[in-house]
Design an enzyme around this catalytic site. Structure first.
Site, PDB file in Angstrom:
ATOM      1  N   GLU A  54       2.665  -6.093   6.392  1.00 51.20           N
ATOM      2  CA  GLU A  54       3.387  -7.359   6.492  1.00 51.20           C
ATOM      3  C   GLU A  54       3.807  -7.842   5.104  1.00 51.20           C
ATOM      4  O   GLU A  54       3.242  -7.393   4.097  1.00 51.20           O
ATOM      5  CB  GLU A  54       2.517  -8.410   7.179  1.00 51.20           C
ATOM      6  CG  GLU A  54       2.186  -8.041   8.622  1.00 51.20           C
ATOM      7  CD  GLU A  54       1.512  -9.166   9.392  1.00 51.20           C
ATOM      8  OE1 GLU A  54       1.277 -10.237   8.797  1.00 51.20           O
ATOM      9  OE2 GLU A  54       1.232  -8.968  10.588  1.00 51.20           O
TER      10      GLU A  54
ATOM     11  N   GLU B 245       1.578   4.474   2.533  1.00 48.14           N
ATOM     12  CA  GLU B 245       0.324   4.768   3.244  1.00 48.14           C
ATOM     13  C   GLU B 245      -0.900   4.650   2.336  1.00 48.14           C
ATOM     14  O   GLU B 245      -1.827   5.440   2.395  1.00 48.14           O
ATOM     15  CB  GLU B 245       0.400   6.144   3.921  1.00 48.14           C
ATOM     16  CG  GLU B 245       1.444   6.172   5.027  1.00 48.14           C
ATOM     17  CD  GLU B 245       1.318   7.353   5.952  1.00 48.14           C
ATOM     18  OE1 GLU B 245       0.190   7.768   6.250  1.00 48.14           O
ATOM     19  OE2 GLU B 245       2.367   7.848   6.385  1.00 48.14           O
TER      20      GLU B 245
ATOM     21  N   THR C 112      -1.638   2.801  -1.738  1.00 50.01           N
ATOM     22  CA  THR C 112      -1.348   3.084  -3.142  1.00 50.01           C
ATOM     23  C   THR C 112      -2.412   3.987  -3.755  1.00 50.01           C
ATOM     24  O   THR C 112      -3.489   4.184  -3.186  1.00 50.01           O
ATOM     25  CB  THR C 112      -1.298   1.775  -3.942  1.00 50.01           C
ATOM     26  OG1 THR C 112      -2.610   1.165  -3.887  1.00 50.01           O
ATOM     27  CG2 THR C 112      -0.259   0.815  -3.385  1.00 50.01           C
TER      28      THR C 112
END
Length: 379
Positions: free
Chosen positions: A127, A363, A365
């Site tokens: 988000e 997916e 860091t």
């Protein structure tokens, strides 16, 4: 430089090279410039069985394992990282979530369309204000009889606009509660479910990235994957496999950048000899080759463990961390070897360079991977 161990992997690699030469290379820079998502390519990949690599044959998939899957992503990504990324996201996230946590009825309903690319899948966790802090998500689902009503937004969603179906994680409990989120499958068109702004990206430009917006979006209770409150836990397990996908993506981009630089170094003449004969260039190539080999070993080890059903939380994070960082280093050195030409769009080095950076971010860091690894080793 290629760790291909079985006939299936060899067959997949050769098939992708042939397909890529005919159906990807001629148009990939056009797609990159215009940020066009070439959905027809993914329909063709579906016909080749590459959009349901891990899906059992009974649900319309290829029924292969993670070794074949890694090979497929890496070979596609050697040609174009955008295509490799979208293929990986479709397989490991949306399709993978339904495969891993759907009931029999849900699998039979959705997997055949996803495995053949009749439908393109998206997956929504991130988000605008949460990123790695998924536990604080603001997309909320409230039960209303036999339906749930979703309100909120997701961003950085691969195929957010062009997808036909999405697995979306929404909060059904308290903020920060790891058991307060639930996974919903939402088909298009569903009233109140739409795509928002499309991101204008540095690299991976042919892989569509948009917002998902929910405005009083009603989803049937039967579209929940697993149980209410299991969404976040499911997502973390899905991401274990997803990290292997990004490691494979990184590996492919690195191999592509290396092979382009190697060929150029053998051809480019300076001072009456190929630049590959100068130690400064030769040592760069040696470092690139060695790091790619190490990344391959980590990636295929994680894939082999996943095939055996072992816990790959640490190993997938290691593979993703190392391969993605190697990818950036190799792509950077590739531009350096090409010199001024590496900074132009006449040669492939600049595209590998732009595409590489996402691998250290998507997916999870590099910093999140280190967090996962450190927690595992400090148990």
């Amino acid at each position: 430089m290629q760790l291909i161990y079985n006939e299936n992997q060899q067959m997949i690699a050769e098939m992708i090279r042939d397909f890529g030469a005919k159906s990807i290379k001629p148009d990939m820079m056009k797609w990159d410039e215009s940020q066009e998502f070439p959905i027809q390519v993914f329909k063709q990949l579906g016909e080749l069985g590459l959009m349901g690599v891990l899906v059992p044959q009974e649900y319309g998939g290829s029924g292969f394992g993670y070794l074949e899957y890694v090979t497929a992503i890496a070979e596609l990504s050697k040609i174009d990282g955008s295509i490799g990324l979208s293929m990986a996201a479709h397989n490991s996230l949306c399709t993978g979530h339904i495969l891993q946590f759907g009931n029999e009825e849900q699998k039979r309903k959705w997997l055949p369309m996803l495995a053949t690319a009749e439908w393109i899948g998206a997956w929504g966790l991130t988000e605008p204000n949460t990123g790695s802090d998924a536990g604080n998500m603001r997309t909320v689902a409230v039960r209303d009889g036999d339906h749930w009503v979703l309100n909120g937004a997701k961003n950085f969603i691969t195929h957010g606009k062009s997808s036909n179906i999405a697995v979306v994680i929404a909060r059904t409990g308290e903020v920060g509660d790891s058991h307060g989120m639930t996974a919903f499958v939402i088909e298009k068109p569903t009233e109140g479910f739409s795509a928002g702004r499309k991101e204008d990206k540095l690299g991976m430009r042919a892989s569509e990235t948009t917002e998902l917006i929910f405005e009083d979006c009603r989803v049937p209770h039967e579209n929940i994957l697993g149980e209410v409150g299991e969404g976040f836990i499911q997502s973390m397990k899905v991401l274990d496999g997803g990290r292997i996908s990004i490691a494979a993506l990184s590996l492919g981009i690195a191999q592509g950048a290396y092979e382009a630089a190697l060929a150029y170094a053998k051809e480019r003449q300076q001072f009456n000899k190929p630049i590959a004969q100068f130690q400064g260039i030769a040592f760069k190539l040696a470092d690139m080759a060695t790091e790619i080999e190490a990344a391959s070993l980590l990636t295929y080890r994680a894939a082999a463990m996943k095939n055996r059903g072992e816990n790959v939380n640490k190993e997938s994070a290691m593979a993703k961390l190392y391969a993605s960082e190697v990818c950036v280093r190799v792509a950077n050195e590739g531009v350096q070897i090409f010199g001024g030409y590496g900074y132009t769009k006449d040669y492939p080095a600049e595209k590998y360079y732009r595409d590489s950076k996402l691998c250290t971010i998507g997916e999870g860091t590099s910093e999140i991977q280190k967090l996962v690894i450190s927690r595992a080793v400090l148990k």
